[in-house]
Design an enzyme around this catalytic site. Structure first.
Site, PDB file in Angstrom:
ATOM      1  N   CYS A 172    -130.755 -98.349 143.512  1.00 39.61           N
ATOM      2  CA  CYS A 172    -131.223 -97.112 142.896  1.00 39.61           C
ATOM      3  C   CYS A 172    -131.201 -96.003 143.956  1.00 39.61           C
ATOM      4  O   CYS A 172    -131.480 -96.275 145.129  1.00 39.61           O
ATOM      5  CB  CYS A 172    -132.643 -97.360 142.408  1.00 39.61           C
ATOM      6  SG  CYS A 172    -133.325 -95.972 141.544  1.00 39.61           S
TER       7      CYS A 172
ATOM      8  N   GLU B  48    -125.066-100.947 142.148  1.00 44.54           N
ATOM      9  CA  GLU B  48    -125.384-101.574 140.863  1.00 44.54           C
ATOM     10  C   GLU B  48    -124.905-100.694 139.719  1.00 44.54           C
ATOM     11  O   GLU B  48    -125.029 -99.474 139.775  1.00 44.54           O
ATOM     12  CB  GLU B  48    -126.905-101.740 140.773  1.00 44.54           C
ATOM     13  CG  GLU B  48    -127.346-103.133 140.433  1.00 44.54           C
ATOM     14  CD  GLU B  48    -128.859-103.219 140.392  1.00 44.54           C
ATOM     15  OE1 GLU B  48    -129.421-103.664 141.400  1.00 44.54           O
ATOM     16  OE2 GLU B  48    -129.463-102.821 139.383  1.00 44.54           O
TER      17      GLU B  48
END
Ligand SMILES: [Zn+2]
Length: 305
Positions: free
Chosen positions: A174, A208
């Site tokens: 993130c 991700e």
């Protein structure tokens, strides 16, 4: 999920998987759409309009504006409580080790297993500005890398990225640049640091996915600039051919991301070995000045800890 610092949307609806219980622990909840629950936050001296829902406890969100200490990230429902805290709070930098410093920019490495409260508060804060982010209910598997700008008063948080400790595939989970530090090249620094850490670990990785649309733009730009730089250098010193695998080994960008980037640059389709020809426009792109991570400094400082 990563986002692009050059674009801002203000649509409030989003979905989350976790919320914060009265005890303060993040708990898994069914995914459902939520509307923005805070209008704005005071972050230190900065008044920031929020973009999305974040599961701060209801007693904090009723006032629609909360106050957050920019150093310890504790949040307060009233200005009075916040002022009282500021007089007592002696913290002037994030917890963890300072692993990098270049001028007034520093990175702190924080273990989610050791600094649970800080990392929970960081997650709550970042959710206010990230649409697709799912809050982690278990922070133990993650490391957090907080980037700060220092002055005589302390280390002011610019942004951060998180990373799963034992992930084989992912080098970033993130990423966020806080709104008041956007459009200054700091998002690129965060991405670049994630790849510098991958180099030290000697692990080629990928962020991700799925990306948000804005996150994709941010990474696209970094990948394009980095790959063009390598192609340019290779072209100057070696000429001839370079393979996808070689580009990946030199940049630590996953081969699939290299391939994808070459397509976005319009450099044909690639199967194994191929000759890559640079256009004048691409060479000009590689000359653009930008904020950079000094990779020698990363190694040097990390070696101390
Ligand atoms: Zn504080």
């Amino acid at each position: 999920m990563p986002f692009d610092e050059s674009l801002v949307t203000s649509e409030p609806s989003t979905h989350v998987e976790c919320s914060q219980s009265e005890s303060g622990a993040l708990e898994k909840k069914p995914i459902k759409a939520r509307v923005k629950n805070l209008e704005a936050i005071w972050f230190g001296e900065h008044y920031l309009q929020t973009w999305y829902f974040s599961p701060y406890p209801q007693e904090y969100t009723e006032a629609r504006v909360i106050y957050i200490c920019e150093f310890c990230l504790y949040h307060f429902a009233s200005e009075k409580q916040f002022e009282r805290h500021c007089k007592k709070c002696t913290i002037r930098h994030p917890p963890g080790n300072e692993i990098y410093r270049d001028g007034d920019v520093s990175f702190f490495e924080i273990d989610g297993a050791r600094q649970v409260t800080y990392c929970q508060n960081l997650s709550l804060l970042s959710k206010l500005f990230l649409d697709q982010k799912s809050l982690y209910y278990d922070l133990i598997p993650f490391m957090f890398y907080v980037m700060c700008r220092s002055d005589t008063y302390g280390f002011h948080t610019i942004g951060y990225f998180s990373k799963e400790k034992n992930s084989i595939e992912h080098n970033l989970s993130c990423i966020l640049t806080l709104p008041h530090f956007q459009r200054q090249g700091y998002g690129r620094l965060l991405i670049e640091m994630s790849y510098e850490l991958a180099k030290i670990e000697n692990k080629i990785g990928t962020p991700e996915k799925p990306f948000s649309d804005l996150g994709l733009l941010s990474y696209q730009k970094y990948w394009q600039e980095t790959i063009i730089e390598i192609l340019h250098r290779y072209h100057q010193f070696h000429g001839g051919e370079i393979t996808i695998e070689e580009i990946s080994e030199k940049t630590y960008i996953d081969q699939r991301d290299v391939l994808y980037t070459l397509h976005t640059l319009g450099i044909g389709s690639y199967q194994g070995q191929t000759t890559i020809r640079l256009t004048d426009a691409m060479i000009d792109m590689s000359k653009n000045k930008k904020r950079r991570i000094d990779s020698i400094a990363v190694n040097k400082v990390l070696a101390v800890f």
